[in-house]
Scaffold this active site. Sequence first.
Site, PDB file in Angstrom:
ATOM      1  N   GLY A  12       4.056  -6.338 -16.642  1.00  0.00           N
ATOM      2  CA  GLY A  12       3.092  -6.146 -15.885  1.00  0.00           C
ATOM      3  C   GLY A  12       3.494  -6.113 -14.422  1.00  0.00           C
ATOM      4  O   GLY A  12       2.553  -6.347 -13.565  1.00  0.00           O
ATOM      5  N   GLY A  13       4.772  -6.669 -14.103  1.00  0.00           N
ATOM      6  CA  GLY A  13       5.105  -7.151 -12.914  1.00  0.00           C
ATOM      7  C   GLY A  13       5.735  -6.049 -12.169  1.00  0.00           C
ATOM      8  O   GLY A  13       5.466  -4.775 -12.087  1.00  0.00           O
ATOM      9  N   ASN A  14       6.430  -6.303 -10.879  1.00  0.00           N
ATOM     10  CA  ASN A  14       7.146  -5.396 -10.232  1.00  0.00           C
ATOM     11  C   ASN A  14       7.933  -4.495 -10.968  1.00  0.00           C
ATOM     12  O   ASN A  14       7.821  -2.978 -10.579  1.00  0.00           O
ATOM     13  CB  ASN A  14       7.905  -6.074  -9.162  1.00  0.00           C
ATOM     14  N   ASP A  39      -5.422 -10.761 -19.722  1.00  0.00           N
ATOM     15  CA  ASP A  39      -6.330  -9.745 -19.983  1.00  0.00           C
ATOM     16  C   ASP A  39      -5.607  -8.480 -18.883  1.00  0.00           C
ATOM     17  O   ASP A  39      -6.276  -7.724 -18.529  1.00  0.00           O
ATOM     18  CB  ASP A  39      -7.656  -9.813 -19.532  1.00  0.00           C
ATOM     19  N   GLU A  40      -4.486  -8.612 -18.626  1.00  0.00           N
ATOM     20  CA  GLU A  40      -3.990  -7.788 -17.523  1.00  0.00           C
ATOM     21  C   GLU A  40      -3.796  -6.570 -18.091  1.00  0.00           C
ATOM     22  O   GLU A  40      -3.915  -5.540 -17.082  1.00  0.00           O
ATOM     23  CB  GLU A  40      -2.291  -8.339 -17.443  1.00  0.00           C
ATOM     24  N   GLN A 120      19.574 -10.900 -18.584  1.00  0.00           N
ATOM     25  CA  GLN A 120      19.888 -12.112 -18.379  1.00  0.00           C
ATOM     26  C   GLN A 120      20.644 -12.913 -19.391  1.00  0.00           C
ATOM     27  O   GLN A 120      20.543 -12.466 -20.730  1.00  0.00           O
ATOM     28  CB  GLN A 120      18.900 -12.924 -17.702  1.00  0.00           C
ATOM     29  N   HIS A 215      21.314 -20.150  -7.490  1.00  0.00           N
ATOM     30  CA  HIS A 215      20.299 -20.668  -7.060  1.00  0.00           C
ATOM     31  C   HIS A 215      20.280 -22.194  -7.362  1.00  0.00           C
ATOM     32  O   HIS A 215      19.812 -22.972  -6.335  1.00  0.00           O
ATOM     33  CB  HIS A 215      19.005 -20.138  -7.517  1.00  0.00           C
ATOM     34  N   ARG A 328      11.250 -20.408  -9.900  1.00  0.00           N
ATOM     35  CA  ARG A 328      12.239 -19.813 -11.036  1.00  0.00           C
ATOM     36  C   ARG A 328      13.517 -20.070 -10.554  1.00  0.00           C
ATOM     37  O   ARG A 328      14.535 -20.056 -11.516  1.00  0.00           O
ATOM     38  CB  ARG A 328      11.925 -17.930 -11.071  1.00  0.00           C
TER      39      ARG A 328
END
Length: 402
Positions: A12-14, A39-40, A120, A215, A328
């Site tokens: 439900g993200g980018n 509840d996305e 990943q 990172h 992250r």
Amino acid sequence: MQEKLIVVVCGGGNAAHVMSGLSASRENVEVRVLDVFSDEAERWTKTLGDDSIVLTVNHPDGSHDEVRGKPNFITNDASKAVPGANLIVFAVPAFAHESYFEAIKPYVKPNMIIVGMPGQPGFEFQCFSILKDIAPKCCVIVFEGLPWAARITEFGRAITVLSTKDFLNCVVIKGESKIEGDPLKPIQYLLGPHPVATKLHNFLEPTLSTKSIMHPPIMYGAWKDWDGNPLSEKPLFYQGLTEEAAELMSGMSDELLATAKAISLKKPEINLDGVIHLFDWLSKIYANEASDKSNLLQLLRTNSAFNGLLHPMKEVEPGKFMPDFTFRYLTEDVPFGVVVLKGISELAGVDTPITDKVLAWSQKMIGKEYIVGNSLCGKDVATSRAPQRYGYKSLDDFDPLL
């Protein structure tokens, strides 16, 4: 596509917004969004209503296109989303993969195509472990990264694609599946002309060339000697790169090359020609963005693609900032990146003192235990994607994935 393509987009993200809208814009494609977070799904359904998702796609010359596509439905119920699907696309970060694998497990059938975008490190181990006997009968495709950089401008309705890669490396594990033709063809149809999906020899090539080693050493170099007091401004992430961090990053990449060499000596049938040093990869990808490519330190410091990017920080009081070790860069890149690599190196019999140094500090910052001394035997290996978590005890255990 002549035959109807049924696609399940997980997330439900980018990435899920782009993949849903883009796929729905193609002819003869049914798009089902599976969003199991809170509840996305319900919120997304209500927000979108009868409208389409609007993608504003930026181009390098400054122009942009508008793409519209409406998913057939959005649900949090895998029993509604998965049956009959041709493709299941994981367009979520690595930490969320396990919950989606568990959700789809009862409904996955032979010859379905399961796509990690991005996969990943460790995606293959997790997939074959959770899906068990059905996994070898599916085709598993794992992309090394995301096709685009994108940002949601209005949840459920609008997203801007800031940039699109020219090509994107991937691995195809066809296994015992009986899919006719090239399994990459339907993915490429959904993506469009770019990025071009470029097939590598096996999953070890992108894993041992992963960017997950970037990172953590940068965080180490910036914060290992931090005195605990808040800062008055957020420091630059890449442009503030320390010489020590660049050396650690390069050293970690050297250890992955040594791991690839050890694997090739023990199992010469495995082609690892695609494993390259991080510096060489960055020099290729950012040939036009970095003004000084003389070494890794300067390549990252002078890279216009990283201009202005800051360390993840928390404002503890007005104008006072503390590093956010829950971001992250550590909480994802360590258990689903560095720990996986450490596990593969251990199976290959390669010592990794530089990786161990960064990992020991990183695990302390996030309150985990992956290594004890230089051995991957900590209690939190069980929550990582290291091959050891899934019962891999030798390089021969990788054979079904190759």
